[in-house]
Structure formats: C-alpha cells, structure tokens
Design a protein around this motif. Structure first.
Motif, PDB file in Angstrom:
ATOM      1  N   LEU A 124      47.552  45.375  35.332  1.00  0.00           N
ATOM      2  CA  LEU A 124      48.708  44.897  36.081  1.00  0.00           C
ATOM      3  C   LEU A 124      48.604  45.230  37.566  1.00  0.00           C
ATOM      4  O   LEU A 124      49.005  44.439  38.421  1.00  0.00           O
ATOM      5  CB  LEU A 124      49.988  45.501  35.493  1.00  0.00           C
ATOM      6  N   PHE A 125      48.071  46.387  37.906  1.00  0.00           N
ATOM      7  CA  PHE A 125      47.982  46.794  39.304  1.00  0.00           C
ATOM      8  C   PHE A 125      47.003  45.900  40.074  1.00  0.00           C
ATOM      9  O   PHE A 125      47.259  45.515  41.219  1.00  0.00           O
ATOM     10  CB  PHE A 125      47.553  48.261  39.386  1.00  0.00           C
ATOM     11  N   GLN A 126      45.874  45.579  39.469  1.00  0.00           N
ATOM     12  CA  GLN A 126      44.926  44.680  40.123  1.00  0.00           C
ATOM     13  C   GLN A 126      45.524  43.289  40.319  1.00  0.00           C
ATOM     14  O   GLN A 126      45.280  42.634  41.339  1.00  0.00           O
ATOM     15  CB  GLN A 126      43.645  44.594  39.298  1.00  0.00           C
ATOM     16  N   ALA A 127      46.305  42.835  39.352  1.00  0.00           N
ATOM     17  CA  ALA A 127      46.889  41.498  39.461  1.00  0.00           C
ATOM     18  C   ALA A 127      47.924  41.429  40.582  1.00  0.00           C
ATOM     19  O   ALA A 127      47.971  40.458  41.352  1.00  0.00           O
ATOM     20  CB  ALA A 127      47.523  41.100  38.127  1.00  0.00           C
ATOM     21  N   GLU A 128      48.767  42.449  40.712  1.00  0.00           N
ATOM     22  CA  GLU A 128      49.834  42.411  41.702  1.00  0.00           C
ATOM     23  C   GLU A 128      49.349  42.777  43.096  1.00  0.00           C
ATOM     24  O   GLU A 128      49.936  42.315  44.082  1.00  0.00           O
ATOM     25  CB  GLU A 128      50.961  43.354  41.282  1.00  0.00           C
ATOM     26  N   PHE A 129      48.331  43.619  43.197  1.00  0.00           N
ATOM     27  CA  PHE A 129      47.816  44.018  44.505  1.00  0.00           C
ATOM     28  C   PHE A 129      46.640  43.150  44.943  1.00  0.00           C
ATOM     29  O   PHE A 129      45.835  43.572  45.771  1.00  0.00           O
ATOM     30  CB  PHE A 129      47.431  45.496  44.494  1.00  0.00           C
ATOM     31  N   MET A 130      46.509  41.958  44.385  1.00  0.00           N
ATOM     32  CA  MET A 130      45.571  40.928  44.847  1.00  0.00           C
ATOM     33  C   MET A 130      44.134  41.435  44.770  1.00  0.00           C
ATOM     34  O   MET A 130      43.497  41.767  45.778  1.00  0.00           O
ATOM     35  CB  MET A 130      45.911  40.476  46.261  1.00  0.00           C
ATOM     36  N   HIS A 131      43.636  41.492  43.552  1.00  0.00           N
ATOM     37  CA  HIS A 131      42.271  41.925  43.287  1.00  0.00           C
ATOM     38  C   HIS A 131      41.299  41.019  44.036  1.00  0.00           C
ATOM     39  O   HIS A 131      41.367  39.793  43.931  1.00  0.00           O
ATOM     40  CB  HIS A 131      42.026  41.867  41.773  1.00  0.00           C
ATOM     41  N   TYR A 132      40.358  41.626  44.819  1.00  0.00           N
ATOM     42  CA  TYR A 132      39.444  40.884  45.696  1.00  0.00           C
ATOM     43  C   TYR A 132      40.247  39.974  46.643  1.00  0.00           C
ATOM     44  O   TYR A 132      40.238  38.749  46.514  1.00  0.00           O
ATOM     45  CB  TYR A 132      38.432  40.067  44.892  1.00  0.00           C
ATOM     46  N   PRO A 133      40.950  40.544  47.608  1.00  0.00           N
ATOM     47  CA  PRO A 133      41.854  39.742  48.453  1.00  0.00           C
ATOM     48  C   PRO A 133      41.136  38.735  49.342  1.00  0.00           C
ATOM     49  O   PRO A 133      41.668  37.656  49.609  1.00  0.00           O
ATOM     50  CB  PRO A 133      42.581  40.801  49.286  1.00  0.00           C
ATOM     51  N   LYS A 134      39.945  39.062  49.823  1.00  0.00           N
ATOM     52  CA  LYS A 134      39.234  38.140  50.708  1.00  0.00           C
ATOM     53  C   LYS A 134      38.886  36.847  49.988  1.00  0.00           C
ATOM     54  O   LYS A 134      39.067  35.744  50.529  1.00  0.00           O
ATOM     55  CB  LYS A 134      37.967  38.826  51.230  1.00  0.00           C
ATOM     56  N   GLN A 135      38.399  36.942  48.766  1.00  0.00           N
ATOM     57  CA  GLN A 135      38.023  35.753  48.005  1.00  0.00           C
ATOM     58  C   GLN A 135      39.266  34.937  47.599  1.00  0.00           C
ATOM     59  O   GLN A 135      39.260  33.709  47.655  1.00  0.00           O
ATOM     60  CB  GLN A 135      37.229  36.164  46.762  1.00  0.00           C
ATOM     61  N   GLN A 136      40.328  35.644  47.197  1.00  0.00           N
ATOM     62  CA  GLN A 136      41.540  34.923  46.806  1.00  0.00           C
ATOM     63  C   GLN A 136      42.179  34.211  47.996  1.00  0.00           C
ATOM     64  O   GLN A 136      42.628  33.069  47.874  1.00  0.00           O
ATOM     65  CB  GLN A 136      42.537  35.895  46.161  1.00  0.00           C
ATOM     66  N   GLN A 137      42.202  34.857  49.159  1.00  0.00           N
ATOM     67  CA  GLN A 137      42.782  34.220  50.334  1.00  0.00           C
ATOM     68  C   GLN A 137      41.957  33.022  50.778  1.00  0.00           C
ATOM     69  O   GLN A 137      42.507  32.037  51.295  1.00  0.00           O
ATOM     70  CB  GLN A 137      42.876  35.244  51.474  1.00  0.00           C
ATOM     71  N   CYS A 138      40.653  33.064  50.566  1.00  0.00           N
ATOM     72  CA  CYS A 138      39.798  31.929  50.917  1.00  0.00           C
ATOM     73  C   CYS A 138      40.173  30.695  50.115  1.00  0.00           C
ATOM     74  O   CYS A 138      40.332  29.600  50.660  1.00  0.00           O
ATOM     75  CB  CYS A 138      38.328  32.300  50.689  1.00  0.00           C
ATOM     76  N   ILE A 139      40.371  30.856  48.805  1.00  0.00           N
ATOM     77  CA  ILE A 139      40.731  29.705  47.972  1.00  0.00           C
ATOM     78  C   ILE A 139      42.176  29.274  48.234  1.00  0.00           C
ATOM     79  O   ILE A 139      42.500  28.084  48.151  1.00  0.00           O
ATOM     80  CB  ILE A 139      40.506  30.054  46.492  1.00  0.00           C
ATOM     81  N   ILE A 140      43.052  30.218  48.578  1.00  0.00           N
ATOM     82  CA  ILE A 140      44.431  29.843  48.940  1.00  0.00           C
ATOM     83  C   ILE A 140      44.422  28.991  50.210  1.00  0.00           C
ATOM     84  O   ILE A 140      45.160  28.005  50.316  1.00  0.00           O
ATOM     85  CB  ILE A 140      45.288  31.111  49.108  1.00  0.00           C
TER      86      ILE A 140
END
Length: 406
Positions: A124-140
């Motif tokens: 749950l902590f990885q899901a809410e704190f944006m696990h791998y934020p750089k990669q997720q923000q790139c696709i966003i």
C-alpha cells in the motif's frame, strides 16, 4: 570424521576471506597512492551520466514509418532499456515534426518501451507514494498530451498500462479518468465532424456554413462557381447559406437603405480556420418598437406563475402579434452568409450577382457597401506617422457591378 571435514571447510573459508581482505587492502593502497588518476573524467560534485542522443532531431525521413522504426531500434538495442524515460520525452517533443501527434498507434508504441513488471507496487505504501515516480510521471505526461490533442485511448492501452504499473499505478488511474470524460465530450457537440477533418477547403467551408445555418432549419446551403458569370474576375467557389425567411426579409427591405457585406469573421473546425462574410442590414427600429415590451421569455425562470387554488393561468402576450425572426437582432438583420475560396472583394461581388440571379432580384436595386476589417501593417503606421489609419474600409457596389470607396 565429520568434525574433520567441518574444520577443513572453516579453514578454507577463512583463507578465502583473508585473500579477499588482502586484495581489498591492496586496492585501497593503490587508490591512496593515486586517488584521482583522471581528474577530467571525475570532477568533484559531478555524476557520470551516459550521454543520450536524440535520434528524432537528426532524422531526414520524417514519416510515421521512420518514427516507429526508431522506436523499434531502441527496444531491440538493450535488454534493460536504459534511458527509456529520456527517450520517451524526446519522442514526445518531436511528434509534430513527423506528423504523428494524433496517432494512437504511436502512443502505444511509446508505452511499450517501458519495462514490464518492474514498476508494479507490492504494498500500500508503494502504491500511494508513487512507486518509481520518474517513470510514472513520464507516462502521465504522455497521457496528458493525448488528452490535449483529443486522442482517444482504447482498451489495449489499458492492458499495457496494467502490465507496466499494475492496478494501483497512477498512470492507470489517469487512463480511467480519461475514459470517463473524453467520450462524454466527444459526443457532446450537436455538430459532429468527420475524423479526421478533410483537407479539401471547399468541403470544410461547406461544413462551416452548414453549422452556422442550423439556427434556421429551413436554411439552404448552395455552392456557386464564379466562372458562371460573364465579367467575374476571380475563378473560385462560393458557399452561400440562406433561408426562405431571409429571402422574405430581403424582399421587404427598403430600397433606400444600404446593405453591408462585413467580415472576414473566423470559425474554427477543430484545427482548421475558415473565413466567412455576412450580408447584413441595419436594424428595423420601427418594427422592434412595435413589439410588446412585456413579451414573455420562454427561458426566464425568475418569476414563474403557477395556477393554484383557483387562480387563472398566466396569459401569454403577443399571441397574435408579429414575432421577431431569429435573423433580426438588435444590432442588425442577417440576410445571408458565405465563404469564398479567395475572400476578396471580387469574389464577394460575384456572390451578390449570383444571389440576384437565383431568386433575389431585389438585391440589384439596393446599394451594397463592403466593410472589411483588417490589421494595419506596421509599414503603413510608419508612413502615416502619428495619424491613425482606419481599420475598416467601405466601398459601394452599384448596379453595373463597379465599386467605389466611400
């Protein structure tokens, strides 16, 4: 026997650790003797980042096939796909140069660059704190560009995002929000357009005039050719929109009052702009004054009268009187609209003659003035100096087709 074997194993392991310690100590001594063998390569406070080359900026063949080929080359170059985030950002930046900024297949190819299964959160902590934020923000950011350009995602993209970031990933949440709102906005317009919009300017002008003429359902859109006239100068097409109610208003128009051709005005069909002109008359103040000021507005809900406890229902005013047409506005009466291929005075003069030859003979007895609104170039301002240059020009169209400025 067993104890002897255990002792031998311990001695062997201790010997290996001693050898490793000696080698580490030797390396440490060498590093102390030569702490910085190459000062240019290792600067204090700098990171050794690999240089990323942008293949899209140096490509010569800027087509969709070459774009997808470069994406495939990047996928097959390295198993770990290092620098994939920088590659996706570079690809997004150069999409317009290749003409693929509205192609769904290209966006799915870029999402497929991301490694699968590595970025899926496990708690749950990885899901809410944006696990791998750089990669997720790139696709966003990729999904944001799709939303800005009106590119509708499909269910295959949902499966791709699920394999990359999992069900709790932020890009998949962004995808779900897009799939909720974008179909609503896509089907909200009462004037649907073909996708993609045709490249033919005549077809786009016809769609624009039809959209504006929906204010009167009896309006008729006609496509004229200026070459049908004898003395026509411009050889172009003219898309004209006029309703029977407007023809009646034109017949009843006073011969002593002038008509005005105004424009060019702009209408946008997605990313295409069309110039159009209007044939307008001055407002009929006498007719507007005759209308009852107490005429009920059907859309006004500020004072609703409901019959209750024996009260009589409200009486509607002006049931037998004259009603204002939708073309009669406070600032003038719109008699016709058109769009031409050249947007010149000669093409508009041909439009007036064609209207006269097609069921509107009274227009030849009325003076017509041209009112063009244009931006004054900087050179004209420099020549005139402090004197103001008028932005509107008026010219009169006489019965023989000649024009003179006023």
């Amino acid at each position: 026997m067993l104890r002897r074997v255990q002792c031998l194993i311990r001695l062997h392991s201790n010997g290996r650790q001693a050898l490793q310690f000696r080698s580490y100590a030797k390396d440490g001594a060498n590093s102390k003797q030569n702490p910085n063998p190459n000062p240019r390569a290792q600067k204090q406070g700098s990171k050794n980042l690999p240089a990323v080359r942008n293949p899209f900026a140096t490509a010569q063949d800027r087509t969709k096939d070459s774009y997808l080929t470069m994406v495939e080359i990047f996928n097959e170059r390295d198993v770990h796909r290092r620098n994939h985030v920088e590659f996706i950002y570079a690809a997004l930046k150069n999409m317009a140069d290749f003409g693929v900024e509205r192609d769904l297949e290209v966006y799915k190819a870029l999402i497929n660059v991301m490694p699968k299964g590595k970025f899926i959160p496990t708690n749950l902590f990885q899901a809410e704190f944006m696990h791998y934020p750089k990669q997720q923000q790139c696709i966003i950011d990729l999904l944001e560009q799709m939303e800005d350009l009106g590119v509708m995602p499909d269910y295959e993209m949902e499966a791709m995002l699920l394999n990359v970031f999992g069900r709790q990933g932020h890009p998949l949440r962004k995808y779900w929000r897009m799939m909720y709102w974008m179909p609503k906005f896509k089907n909200l317009s009462p004037w649907p357009l073909p996708d993609p919009v045709p490249d033919d300017t005549l077809e786009i002008a016809r769609l624009a005039v039809e959209r504006m003429c929906t204010v009167d359902l009896r309006s008729k859109v006609t496509v004229f050719e200026s070459k049908d006239l004898k003395d026509a100068i411009d050889d172009t097409w003219i898309v004209s929109g006029m309703s029977p109610e407007q023809e009646k208003l034109l017949r009843e128009h006073s011969r002593q009052k002038a008509l005005y051709i105004e424009g060019p005005f702009h209408i946008w069909l997605r990313n295409r702009r069309i110039n159009y002109f209007t044939l307008r008359a001055d407002p009929d103040t006498e007719f507007l004054a005759q209308l009852d000021e107490r005429q009920l507005d059907e859309d006004d809900v500020s004072n609703i009268e409901v019959p209750f406890f024996g009260r009589a229902p409200p009486r509607r005013h002006n049931q037998l009187g004259k009603l204002r047409s939708v073309h009669q506005q406070d600032d003038g009466t719109i008699l016709a609209i058109c769009a031409t291929g050249t947007s010149t005075k000669d093409s508009l003069l041909s439009w007036i003659r064609l209207l006269e030859a097609n069921g509107n003979p009274s227009i030849g007895e009325v003076p017509v003035l041209f009112r063009f609104t244009s931006t004054v170039p900087a050179k004209a301002k420099e020549i005139e100096g402090s004197a103001g240059v008028p932005a509107k020009s008026e010219s009169r169209c006489s019965e023989n087709g000649q024009t003179r400025s006023e």
